[in-house]
Design a protein around this motif. Sequence first.
Motif, PDB file in Angstrom:
ATOM      1  N   ALA A 124       0.880  -1.167   0.000  1.00  0.00           N
ATOM      2  CA  ALA A 124       0.000   0.000   0.000  1.00  0.00           C
ATOM      3  C   ALA A 124       0.919   1.219   0.000  1.00  0.00           C
ATOM      4  O   ALA A 124       2.145   1.086   0.074  1.00  0.00           O
ATOM      5  CB  ALA A 124      -0.880  -0.015   1.257  1.00  0.00           C
ATOM      6  N   ASP A 125       0.355   2.415  -0.053  1.00  0.00           N
ATOM      7  CA  ASP A 125       1.120   3.646   0.093  1.00  0.00           C
ATOM      8  C   ASP A 125       1.507   3.737   1.562  1.00  0.00           C
ATOM      9  O   ASP A 125       0.637   3.927   2.412  1.00  0.00           O
ATOM     10  CB  ASP A 125       0.247   4.827  -0.349  1.00  0.00           C
ATOM     11  N   GLU A 126       2.801   3.558   1.863  1.00  0.00           N
ATOM     12  CA  GLU A 126       3.227   3.432   3.256  1.00  0.00           C
ATOM     13  C   GLU A 126       4.505   4.190   3.540  1.00  0.00           C
ATOM     14  O   GLU A 126       5.437   4.192   2.741  1.00  0.00           O
ATOM     15  CB  GLU A 126       3.453   1.949   3.586  1.00  0.00           C
ATOM     16  N   LEU A 127       4.529   4.798   4.709  1.00  0.00           N
ATOM     17  CA  LEU A 127       5.733   5.363   5.293  1.00  0.00           C
ATOM     18  C   LEU A 127       5.961   4.588   6.577  1.00  0.00           C
ATOM     19  O   LEU A 127       5.002   4.375   7.339  1.00  0.00           O
ATOM     20  CB  LEU A 127       5.542   6.847   5.613  1.00  0.00           C
ATOM     21  N   PHE A 128       7.189   4.115   6.808  1.00  0.00           N
ATOM     22  CA  PHE A 128       7.459   3.421   8.062  1.00  0.00           C
ATOM     23  C   PHE A 128       8.833   3.779   8.592  1.00  0.00           C
ATOM     24  O   PHE A 128       9.708   4.219   7.858  1.00  0.00           O
ATOM     25  CB  PHE A 128       7.281   1.900   7.932  1.00  0.00           C
ATOM     26  N   VAL A 129       8.988   3.581   9.910  1.00  0.00           N
ATOM     27  CA  VAL A 129      10.259   3.779  10.592  1.00  0.00           C
ATOM     28  C   VAL A 129      10.597   2.473  11.302  1.00  0.00           C
ATOM     29  O   VAL A 129       9.766   1.935  12.055  1.00  0.00           O
ATOM     30  CB  VAL A 129      10.192   4.944  11.610  1.00  0.00           C
ATOM     31  N   VAL A 130      11.797   1.971  11.062  1.00  0.00           N
ATOM     32  CA  VAL A 130      12.240   0.732  11.700  1.00  0.00           C
ATOM     33  C   VAL A 130      12.678   1.051  13.126  1.00  0.00           C
ATOM     34  O   VAL A 130      13.489   1.947  13.361  1.00  0.00           O
ATOM     35  CB  VAL A 130      13.391   0.080  10.908  1.00  0.00           C
ATOM     36  N   ILE A 131      12.140   0.301  14.065  1.00  0.00           N
ATOM     37  CA  ILE A 131      12.464   0.459  15.477  1.00  0.00           C
ATOM     38  C   ILE A 131      13.599  -0.489  15.861  1.00  0.00           C
ATOM     39  O   ILE A 131      14.520  -0.111  16.571  1.00  0.00           O
ATOM     40  CB  ILE A 131      11.223   0.182  16.361  1.00  0.00           C
ATOM     41  N   THR A 174      17.786  -1.413   2.011  1.00  0.00           N
ATOM     42  CA  THR A 174      18.311  -2.061   3.206  1.00  0.00           C
ATOM     43  C   THR A 174      17.892  -1.196   4.383  1.00  0.00           C
ATOM     44  O   THR A 174      18.214  -0.001   4.419  1.00  0.00           O
ATOM     45  CB  THR A 174      19.841  -2.185   3.126  1.00  0.00           C
ATOM     46  N   VAL A 175      17.144  -1.782   5.325  1.00  0.00           N
ATOM     47  CA  VAL A 175      16.605  -1.002   6.438  1.00  0.00           C
ATOM     48  C   VAL A 175      17.014  -1.598   7.773  1.00  0.00           C
ATOM     49  O   VAL A 175      17.149  -2.807   7.923  1.00  0.00           O
ATOM     50  CB  VAL A 175      15.068  -0.877   6.360  1.00  0.00           C
ATOM     51  N   GLY A 176      17.215  -0.695   8.743  1.00  0.00           N
ATOM     52  CA  GLY A 176      17.562  -1.075  10.103  1.00  0.00           C
ATOM     53  C   GLY A 176      17.070  -0.005  11.055  1.00  0.00           C
ATOM     54  O   GLY A 176      16.416   0.965  10.645  1.00  0.00           O
ATOM     55  N   PRO A 177      17.395  -0.139  12.337  1.00  0.00           N
ATOM     56  CA  PRO A 177      16.894   0.787  13.348  1.00  0.00           C
ATOM     57  C   PRO A 177      17.151   2.252  12.992  1.00  0.00           C
ATOM     58  O   PRO A 177      18.256   2.627  12.606  1.00  0.00           O
ATOM     59  CB  PRO A 177      17.661   0.382  14.608  1.00  0.00           C
ATOM     60  N   GLY A 178      16.088   3.048  13.084  1.00  0.00           N
ATOM     61  CA  GLY A 178      16.183   4.471  12.801  1.00  0.00           C
ATOM     62  C   GLY A 178      15.929   4.847  11.354  1.00  0.00           C
ATOM     63  O   GLY A 178      15.794   6.030  11.039  1.00  0.00           O
ATOM     64  N   ASP A 179      15.857   3.863  10.450  1.00  0.00           N
ATOM     65  CA  ASP A 179      15.613   4.162   9.041  1.00  0.00           C
ATOM     66  C   ASP A 179      14.139   4.414   8.779  1.00  0.00           C
ATOM     67  O   ASP A 179      13.278   3.709   9.307  1.00  0.00           O
ATOM     68  CB  ASP A 179      16.081   3.013   8.136  1.00  0.00           C
ATOM     69  N   MET A 180      13.863   5.420   7.946  1.00  0.00           N
ATOM     70  CA  MET A 180      12.508   5.695   7.466  1.00  0.00           C
ATOM     71  C   MET A 180      12.471   5.275   6.006  1.00  0.00           C
ATOM     72  O   MET A 180      13.421   5.544   5.264  1.00  0.00           O
ATOM     73  CB  MET A 180      12.181   7.187   7.577  1.00  0.00           C
ATOM     74  N   ALA A 181      11.409   4.613   5.604  1.00  0.00           N
ATOM     75  CA  ALA A 181      11.268   4.166   4.221  1.00  0.00           C
ATOM     76  C   ALA A 181       9.871   4.497   3.718  1.00  0.00           C
ATOM     77  O   ALA A 181       8.926   4.609   4.500  1.00  0.00           O
ATOM     78  CB  ALA A 181      11.521   2.662   4.116  1.00  0.00           C
ATOM     79  N   VAL A 182       9.777   4.649   2.406  1.00  0.00           N
ATOM     80  CA  VAL A 182       8.501   4.896   1.748  1.00  0.00           C
ATOM     81  C   VAL A 182       8.311   3.825   0.681  1.00  0.00           C
ATOM     82  O   VAL A 182       9.207   3.590  -0.131  1.00  0.00           O
ATOM     83  CB  VAL A 182       8.472   6.300   1.102  1.00  0.00           C
ATOM     84  N   LEU A 183       7.153   3.166   0.726  1.00  0.00           N
ATOM     85  CA  LEU A 183       6.772   2.196  -0.302  1.00  0.00           C
ATOM     86  C   LEU A 183       5.557   2.753  -1.031  1.00  0.00           C
ATOM     87  O   LEU A 183       4.690   3.369  -0.416  1.00  0.00           O
ATOM     88  CB  LEU A 183       6.437   0.844   0.335  1.00  0.00           C
ATOM     89  N   ARG A 184       5.523   2.539  -2.329  1.00  0.00           N
ATOM     90  CA  ARG A 184       4.415   3.052  -3.133  1.00  0.00           C
ATOM     91  C   ARG A 184       3.345   1.989  -3.312  1.00  0.00           C
ATOM     92  O   ARG A 184       3.645   0.796  -3.395  1.00  0.00           O
ATOM     93  CB  ARG A 184       4.923   3.484  -4.506  1.00  0.00           C
ATOM     94  N   GLU A 185       2.103   2.457  -3.393  1.00  0.00           N
ATOM     95  CA  GLU A 185       0.985   1.550  -3.635  1.00  0.00           C
ATOM     96  C   GLU A 185       1.250   0.742  -4.893  1.00  0.00           C
ATOM     97  O   GLU A 185       1.632   1.288  -5.934  1.00  0.00           O
ATOM     98  CB  GLU A 185      -0.307   2.348  -3.785  1.00  0.00           C
ATOM     99  N   GLY A 186       1.082  -0.568  -4.786  1.00  0.00           N
ATOM    100  CA  GLY A 186       1.262  -1.454  -5.927  1.00  0.00           C
ATOM    101  C   GLY A 186       2.664  -2.031  -6.058  1.00  0.00           C
ATOM    102  O   GLY A 186       2.869  -2.950  -6.846  1.00  0.00           O
ATOM    103  N   ASP A 187       3.646  -1.480  -5.310  1.00  0.00           N
ATOM    104  CA  ASP A 187       4.991  -2.059  -5.356  1.00  0.00           C
ATOM    105  C   ASP A 187       4.908  -3.537  -4.991  1.00  0.00           C
ATOM    106  O   ASP A 187       4.290  -3.906  -3.988  1.00  0.00           O
ATOM    107  CB  ASP A 187       5.930  -1.387  -4.343  1.00  0.00           C
ATOM    108  N   ARG A 188       5.515  -4.372  -5.824  1.00  0.00           N
ATOM    109  CA  ARG A 188       5.622  -5.799  -5.508  1.00  0.00           C
ATOM    110  C   ARG A 188       7.001  -5.981  -4.892  1.00  0.00           C
ATOM    111  O   ARG A 188       8.003  -5.634  -5.512  1.00  0.00           O
ATOM    112  CB  ARG A 188       5.429  -6.638  -6.757  1.00  0.00           C
TER     113      ARG A 188
END
Length: 124
Positions: A71-78, A93-107
Amino acid sequence: MSTDSSPDSPPPHSFVVHIPDAGLEPEPLDPRQIVAGTPEVTGKVVWESADGRQVRGIWQITPGVVTDTEADELFVVISGSATIQVEGGPTLTVGPGDMAVLREGDRTTWTVHETLRKAYAITL
């Protein structure tokens, strides 16, 4: 979470959630999503808009490899770490403190190296 409401109703006011030790509920994966290992998912929705299109929560996954359509998502790895391969796009590549954005429809294909816990905001 410190609120005046029951766990099944939205909080009536602003609130705080201590993400690292928040209690999460099992969210079984569709077996067709599992590529490798025996990953287990847990989560908790902490806020949802009246129309259901905005969701805020906490999500956790144990090590393994899974696929998803985002989905359209913003997340922060804890805590924890993962590599997220976006089909036709970058490898994140994500780890603690990283913020990432995924777009709707991304597989995506998630390779979870260490149990990953994230706080997310999704728009449906």
